[in-house]
Design a protein around this motif. Structure first.
Motif, PDB file in Angstrom:
ATOM      1  N   TYR A 297      -4.259   7.063  -6.243  1.00 49.44           N
ATOM      2  CA  TYR A 297      -4.214   5.360  -5.216  1.00 49.44           C
ATOM      3  C   TYR A 297      -5.621   5.530  -4.674  1.00 49.44           C
ATOM      4  O   TYR A 297      -6.086   4.586  -4.837  1.00 49.44           O
ATOM      5  CB  TYR A 297      -3.235   6.622  -3.874  1.00 49.44           C
TER       6      TYR A 297
ATOM      7  N   ARG B  21      -6.617   1.633  -6.010  1.00 53.92           N
ATOM      8  CA  ARG B  21      -6.261   1.025  -5.052  1.00 53.92           C
ATOM      9  C   ARG B  21      -8.098   0.434  -4.348  1.00 53.92           C
ATOM     10  O   ARG B  21      -7.644  -0.246  -3.130  1.00 53.92           O
ATOM     11  CB  ARG B  21      -4.819   1.088  -4.478  1.00 53.92           C
ATOM     12  N   HIS B  22      -8.550   1.874  -3.990  1.00 57.97           N
ATOM     13  CA  HIS B  22      -9.596   1.767  -3.554  1.00 57.97           C
ATOM     14  C   HIS B  22     -10.786   2.401  -4.131  1.00 57.97           C
ATOM     15  O   HIS B  22     -11.862   2.024  -3.473  1.00 57.97           O
ATOM     16  CB  HIS B  22      -9.303   2.707  -2.182  1.00 57.97           C
TER      17      HIS B  22
ATOM     18  N   ASP C 119       0.974  -1.461   0.129  1.00 57.55           N
ATOM     19  CA  ASP C 119      -0.043  -0.193   0.444  1.00 57.55           C
ATOM     20  C   ASP C 119       0.839   0.674  -0.127  1.00 57.55           C
ATOM     21  O   ASP C 119       0.589   2.701  -0.982  1.00 57.55           O
ATOM     22  CB  ASP C 119      -0.904   0.044   1.239  1.00 57.55           C
TER      23      ASP C 119
ATOM     24  N   ARG D 100       0.682   3.987  -3.313  1.00 56.22           N
ATOM     25  CA  ARG D 100       0.409   5.732  -2.481  1.00 56.22           C
ATOM     26  C   ARG D 100       1.620   6.428  -3.418  1.00 56.22           C
ATOM     27  O   ARG D 100       1.497   7.861  -3.578  1.00 56.22           O
ATOM     28  CB  ARG D 100       0.468   5.733  -1.174  1.00 56.22           C
TER      29      ARG D 100
END
Length: 165
Positions: free
Chosen positions: A56, A60-61, A44, A48
């Protein structure tokens, strides 16, 4: 708005319709690896640092950028749009079209570049698209696009970058 019986029934019918529409809007890309094993992986913290906070969050989310904020909306040169996470070419520039939705839109993708998964986060079911190499969230696919596919890959501009030919 006054909540009387008529408004209650119309609201319920609208929610049911949106749920049904979400069910109908399923993409054709293969399902993503459920085990999370991708060719490109990072921690992670590494993601970032590479992407910055906004990209990010999207990649990633599974975040979403604000509509009409991506400079890639105005990108019309010949080239490819690649994953901002791992540089995998995802879309050819000649498949991009103006959807009016506020996000870069494509009617197809480069074979093998995307995977899909079910997204139940907003009033029903939608089909999410992700990069097949790093798993980065790209956006969603809908069945309201132009021919020849009839699909609209609605993609976050933060999730892609343009590489001129």
């Amino acid at each position: 708005m006054k909540l009387d019986r008529r408004n209650f029934v119309w609201s319920g019918a609208t929610l049911l319709g949106l749920g049904g529409l979400g069910y109908l809007m399923r993409g054709t890309a293969p399902a993503l690896a459920s085990d999370g094993n991708y060719a490109v992986t990072m921690t992670d913290e590494e993601w970032r640092a590479k992407l910055g906070d906004a990209a990010y969050d999207v990649l990633r989310h599974e975040g979403t950028e604000r509509a009409f904020t991506s400079p890639l909306l105005e990108e019309h040169r010949v080239g490819v749009f690649a994953c901002a996470g791992c540089d995998l070419p995802l879309y050819k520039s000649d498949t991009k079209f103006e959807s009016g939705t506020g996000w870069p839109s494509f009617y197809t993708y480069i074979d093998g570049a995307l995977g899909t998964k079910v997204d139940n986060s907003l009033f029903g079911q939608r089909t999410e698209v992700h990069c097949s190499r790093c798993g980065g969230h790209q956006g969603h696919v809908f069945e309201d696009g132009p021919q020849p596919t009839g699909l609209r890959y609605c993609i976050n501009g933060l999730a892609i970058k343009f590489i001129a030919a």
